[in-house]
Design an enzyme around this catalytic site. Structure first.
Site, short mmCIF file in Angstrom:
data_model
loop_
_atom_site.label_atom_id
_atom_site.label_comp_id
_atom_site.label_asym_id
_atom_site.label_seq_id
_atom_site.Cartn_x
_atom_site.Cartn_y
_atom_site.Cartn_z
N TYR A 256 0.64 -1.23 0.09
CA TYR A 256 0.00 0.06 -0.13
C TYR A 256 1.00 0.94 -0.11
O TYR A 256 0.64 2.24 -0.72
CB TYR A 256 -0.83 0.04 1.30
CG TYR A 256 -2.14 -0.88 1.06
CD1 TYR A 256 -3.22 -0.57 0.15
CD2 TYR A 256 -2.11 -2.16 2.02
CE1 TYR A 256 -4.23 -1.46 0.10
CE2 TYR A 256 -3.38 -2.85 2.00
CZ TYR A 256 -4.25 -2.54 1.13
OH TYR A 256 -5.39 -3.37 0.92
N SER A 287 -1.95 -5.66 -7.49
CA SER A 287 -1.99 -4.53 -6.38
C SER A 287 -2.66 -5.25 -5.31
O SER A 287 -3.47 -6.26 -5.32
CB SER A 287 -2.95 -3.62 -6.97
OG SER A 287 -4.34 -4.15 -7.34
N ASP A 288 -2.35 -4.68 -4.35
CA ASP A 288 -3.01 -5.08 -2.99
C ASP A 288 -4.58 -4.43 -3.09
O ASP A 288 -4.74 -3.33 -4.05
CB ASP A 288 -2.39 -4.56 -1.79
CG ASP A 288 -2.89 -5.29 -0.41
OD1 ASP A 288 -3.82 -5.99 -0.57
OD2 ASP A 288 -2.04 -5.37 0.46
N TRP A 289 -5.24 -4.86 -2.29
CA TRP A 289 -6.87 -4.24 -2.46
C TRP A 289 -7.13 -3.01 -2.44
O TRP A 289 -6.65 -2.38 -1.24
CB TRP A 289 -7.81 -5.16 -1.32
CG TRP A 289 -8.06 -6.66 -1.95
CD1 TRP A 289 -9.66 -7.15 -1.90
CD2 TRP A 289 -7.37 -7.64 -2.75
NE1 TRP A 289 -9.67 -8.14 -2.51
CE2 TRP A 289 -8.31 -8.74 -2.89
CE3 TRP A 289 -6.00 -7.64 -2.93
CZ2 TRP A 289 -8.20 -9.77 -3.74
CZ3 TRP A 289 -5.70 -8.80 -3.56
CH2 TRP A 289 -6.61 -9.87 -4.21
N SER A 291 -5.45 -0.65 -3.47
CA SER A 291 -4.23 0.42 -3.52
C SER A 291 -4.04 0.82 -5.02
O SER A 291 -3.17 1.79 -5.17
CB SER A 291 -3.11 -0.47 -3.24
OG SER A 291 -2.58 -1.58 -4.14
#
Length: 881
Positions: A256, A287-289, A291
């Site tokens: 993030y 990607s992270d959730w 982000s």
């Protein structure tokens, strides 16, 4: 990259500072406030995948599939379909016409997140505390079988970032310990074990995500910038990622936070430069959730947007999907980049055999009922049906879960040999954390409370307990005379006898900052490194009453113990870490002497917080603009910092006691390969597929006639008018503000480049080190932890390095009294190298110099040393720290 639009430089331009805005996206402008010496150098374009010979067949097959896809099919599979718009934590789009299915992405760090009939495994920090490679691998194999059995294509683990730089960091418990080598070897074994079941592993979070608070970009503040110099990045934080890629991890998740001022999700230096060029990564980057953000993520190397929505996921909008379709039609995202990212996804799916007999997803994260909405976020318009088939995947995995929890238990003190206990001794068990949460084991969403047994932290990495074997139940099964006081305040108790033993349970919790627990915002910002619920007071009060006290600590990481550790009544201390579902028998097996404790600390415990530098003990707070977290301590975290500054820890990294004693003798060191200043060059890259293609017609971007769209579901289609408008924009010669340094010419390999992890010659074994381990005790069997640390030579040509650094470890089998075994450990070329920031390569600073290889059972109990120059070994030495 979006078309150029109106420049906005106001306080309302919150996410990205000064950027260019248009309805189709936005462009990130100059970064601000990052210290001058920390630079995210632009690296463009994204290196093509497919040049690793081990991936060549998968890429060839994938390219044939991708060549048959339409534009909308390609952009569909590179993004998620939306939060709660499918059965899993994340659900990709599909291209069913050419045989590519929707993929299910599943958390977490302790098993299959939000599913039933699964095992709640001990998390990473507990697994690291075993220091047992075979057990780490066995846990991963069991986890892989459960993820496959539930139909999860992609496991969102392992976590090797955070690495544990900040002891208060909220998600440290998901990783394996505060050392790059411990993280690297455990992470690589976890990848190997899980992927043997055909499940794709995702090593995360790249990189510098060392605290929870202020990590995320949001509508009012930019995400924290982790400012890391290049040598520290390579020798500490990137080290476990290199091992994970070498082990074959199919996916990487970005963090993030920003790194050196550039958001990780579109940091071209990290993704294009380091990950895909230097480390030769052939899989896909996600990607992270939430982000993902407007800007240049595609050309910076991102391949998969998860879960697909914009950062505020309420409106069925996406930064990719239909927008990525638009970007390709208007010419701002090149076709070769789209083809590369699509091929990476399909090639990874093929490499792990998921095109043949992979189970369909058979559970739904939103319900434990059989019938439910297919797409809960589309309620009340979602179709419904059978969403949960209740597939049982636990098998006998409780056995390995219990073994991990048991072999991680770390005994820090055992005065008067109070342990092991006799089952006939009167026991007074004190503390609410010896029992299951009275409200139910899963009463708190995502375990976001500290009630009852602390088997895991909180957040996205948790699972639901199918059951908990709690300590008090296990103690009652074993002992004849047990009284339990489920309170965290000292209860009124009868006058103790001299034979009474009090077992006091205390905890310290943390998790993801999506939840605040008792004023701790993910990180341990409120309670700090002290036990929760006045645990220190409880231990002191119990010690004032009883003459024999055992302290059992369930904790996410180190806690301060100075208030009570030296009290005469505190005879024994056990760190049981986070045991998962098997908290009971795993503990009583140690308490009553069925096994000797064999865990060792995966971090240091200091006398006081100020024994470590403020840069790691203080959490970065709110700032106007972008919060800055500068890693000013460099290489010197945990034991490295303590040793450099001559500070003795209360309990050192790697420390752990047993019911027996071990001797280490007959050490030998054997050269295997010739040590030179620089590694031999990496083998040449194989040819890559041809990703070039003319931009397709707008007809490939529009939906079929009369197609019914589910509300809030993310689709990759544009309307006909939008598709035509995008083409017209390109044909009219509109230009786009590509970042400084952007080029379309494929990059040359870096000096340290190589396939899947970097130059493979870095893993050439330079020396084998062997030692004889003997159980020198008379009564108890036990397992010994053998740890090898390197001390670099002294001299003007050797840069500043930590006094000692862990380089390998092994755990023996259970040795009976008098039994001995020979343990062999390895030292690779990289183990004896430093990162040269000038040549951008790993360099052995003194090939002919005397590297001192220390052998012992903790970082401050090193008994033997071997020398690389003479090949001699000697014992009876004073530990170097």
């Amino acid at each position: 990259m979006a078309p150029i639009g109106e420049t906005v430089c106001t306080g309302v331009a919150l996410l990205l500072g000064c950027f260019v805005v248009q309805s189709t996206g936005s462009y990130i402008g100059p970064r601000q406030r990052v210290p001058d010496e920390f630079v995210a150098k632009p690296q463009y374009p994204t290196p093509y995948g497919g040049w690793d010979p081990d991936w060549a067949d998968s890429y060839a097959r994938a390219k044939a599939i991708v060549d048959e896809m339409t534009l909308a099919e390609k952009t569909n599979i590179t993004s998620g379909t939306g939060f709660f718009m499918g059965r899993c934590n994340g659900n990709t789009g599909s291209a069913l016409r050419v045989g590519f299915p929707q993929l299910c992405l599943g958390d977490g760090a302790t098993g299959v997140n939000q599913a039933d009939n699964i095992t709640a495994f001990p998390p990473g920090i507990t697994t690291g505390a075993t220091w047992d490679k075979e057990l780490i691998y066995a846990r991963a194999v069991a986890m892989g079988k459960e993820f496959r059995g539930k139909g999860v294509n992609i496991w969102l683990g392992p976590s090797v970032g955070p690495l544990g730089r900040k002891p208060k960091g909220g998600r440290n418990w998901e990783g394996f310990g505060s050392d790059p080598v411990l993280q690297a070897k455990a992470g690589a074994l976890s990848i190997k074990g899980v992927q043997e079941s055909g499940v794709i592993a995702t090593i995360k979070h790249l990189i510098g995500n060392e605290q929870e608070m202020f990590r995320m970009y949001n509508p009012v503040q930019q995400g924290l910038s982790a400012n890391i110099d290049d040598r520290t990045l390579h020798e500490i934080y990137l080290w476990p990622f290199a091992d994970g890629l070498r082990a074959g991890s199919g996916a990487v998740m970005t963090a993030y936070n920003a790194v050196n001022g550039s958001a990780s999700v579109q940091n071209s230096y990290l993704i294009n430069g380091i990950l895909k060029n230097e480390l030769g990564f052939q899989g896909f980057v996600m990607s992270d959730w939430f982000s993902h953000m407007p800007g240049g993520s595609a050309i910076a190397g991102l391949d998969l947007n998860m879960p697909g929505d914009e950062q505020i996921p309420f409106f069925g909008k996406s930064y990719w999907m239909y927008e990525l379709t638009r970007f390709v039609l208007n010419g701002s995202v090149p076709m070769d980049r789209l083809n590369d990212m699509t091929t990476r996804l399909v090639a990874t799916w093929l490499k792990f055999g998921q095109d043949k007999d992979f189970p369909s997803t058979n559970f739904h994260i939103s319900t434990n009922e059989a019938i439910g909405d297919y797409y809960p976020a589309a309620w009340p318009f979602s179709p419904s049906g059978v969403v949960n088939e209740f597939v049982q995947v636990q098998n006998d995995h409780d056995v390995v879960a219990r073994q991990v929890a048991q072999d991680a238990i770390t005994m820090l003190k055992n005065n008067d040999n109070l342990l092991p206990l006799s089952t006939s001794r009167p026991l007074k068990v004190i503390g609410s954390h010896a029992q299951t949460n009275p409200d139910g084991p899963n009463a708190c969403p995502f375990r976001s409370c500290n009630k009852g047994v602390l088997g895991m932290g909180w957040g996205s990495g948790v699972v639901d307990y199918m059951y908990i074997d709690d300590p008090i139940s296990a103690i009652r099964r074993r002992a004849d005379n047990v009284e339990y006081y489920p309170t965290d305040r000292m209860p009124s108790v009868p006058e103790p006898t001299g034979d009474d033993v009090a077992i006091v349970f205390i905890t310290s919790d943390s998790g993801e900052n999506s939840f605040t627990v008792e004023w701790n915002h993910g990180d341990r910002n409120s309670d700090g490194l002290n036990a929760w619920h006045n645990g220190d007071r409880l231990v002191k009060d119990a010690s004032a009453k009883y003459s024999n006290v055992i302290v059992v600590v369930h904790t996410v990481g180190p806690i301060l113990v100075e208030e009570w550790i030296n009290l005469p009544s505190v005879k024994s201390v056990l760190f049981a870490h986070l045991p998962g579902q098997e908290a009971g028998d795993s503990l009583t097996n140690v308490l009553f002497g069925d096994v000797s404790p064999s865990g060792h600390l995966p971090y240091s415990i200091t006398y006081k917080e100020s024994d470590l530098p403020r840069s790691v003990t203080e959490l970065t707070g709110f700032a106007f603009g972008q919060p800055q977290d500068t890693f000013s301590e460099g290489l010197y975290i945990d034991y490295r910092y303590l040793n450099k500054n001559g500070i003795k820890p209360r309990f050192a990294f790697g420390y752990g006691l047993s019911y027996t004693d071990f001797t280490f003798t007959n050490a030998t060191i054997t050269p295997v390969n010739e040590l030179a200043a620089t590694p031999p060059p990496s083998p040449p890259r194989a040819p890559v597929p041809n990703y070039a293609q003319p931009i397709p017609s707008w007809e490939e971007a529009v939906p079929p006639t009369n197609f019914f769209k589910i509300p809030r579901y993310l689709y990759s289609w544009l309307s006909e008018s939008d598709a035509r408008r995008a083409v017209r924009s390109r044909e009219e010669g509109n230009t786009y503000p590509y970042p400084e340094g952007y080029t379309a010419e494929q990059p040359e390999p870096f000096p340290a480049s190589g396939p899947s992890g970097g130059n493979p010659r870095l893993w050439d074994v330079m020396f084998n080190v062997s030692v004889t381990v003997t159980n020198a005790g008379d009564t108890h069997a036990g397992k010994a932890s053998v740890q090898v640390y390197v001390q670099f030579p002294e001299g003007d040509d050797v840069p500043d390095t930590p006094v000692i650094q862990l380089r390998d470890f092994e755990k023996t089998t259970n040795l009976e009294p008098g039994e001995r075994t020979t343990v062999t450990l390895e030292l690779t070329r990289r183990d004896l190298s430093v990162w040269d920031v000038v040549t951008h390569n790993w360099v052995v600073p003194a090939p002919e110099g005397r590297y001192k290889i220390w052998i012992g059972d903790s970082s401050d109990r090193l008994f033997l040393a071997c020398y690389t120059d003479s090949g001699e070994c000697e014992g009876g030495l004073e530990s170097p720290v």
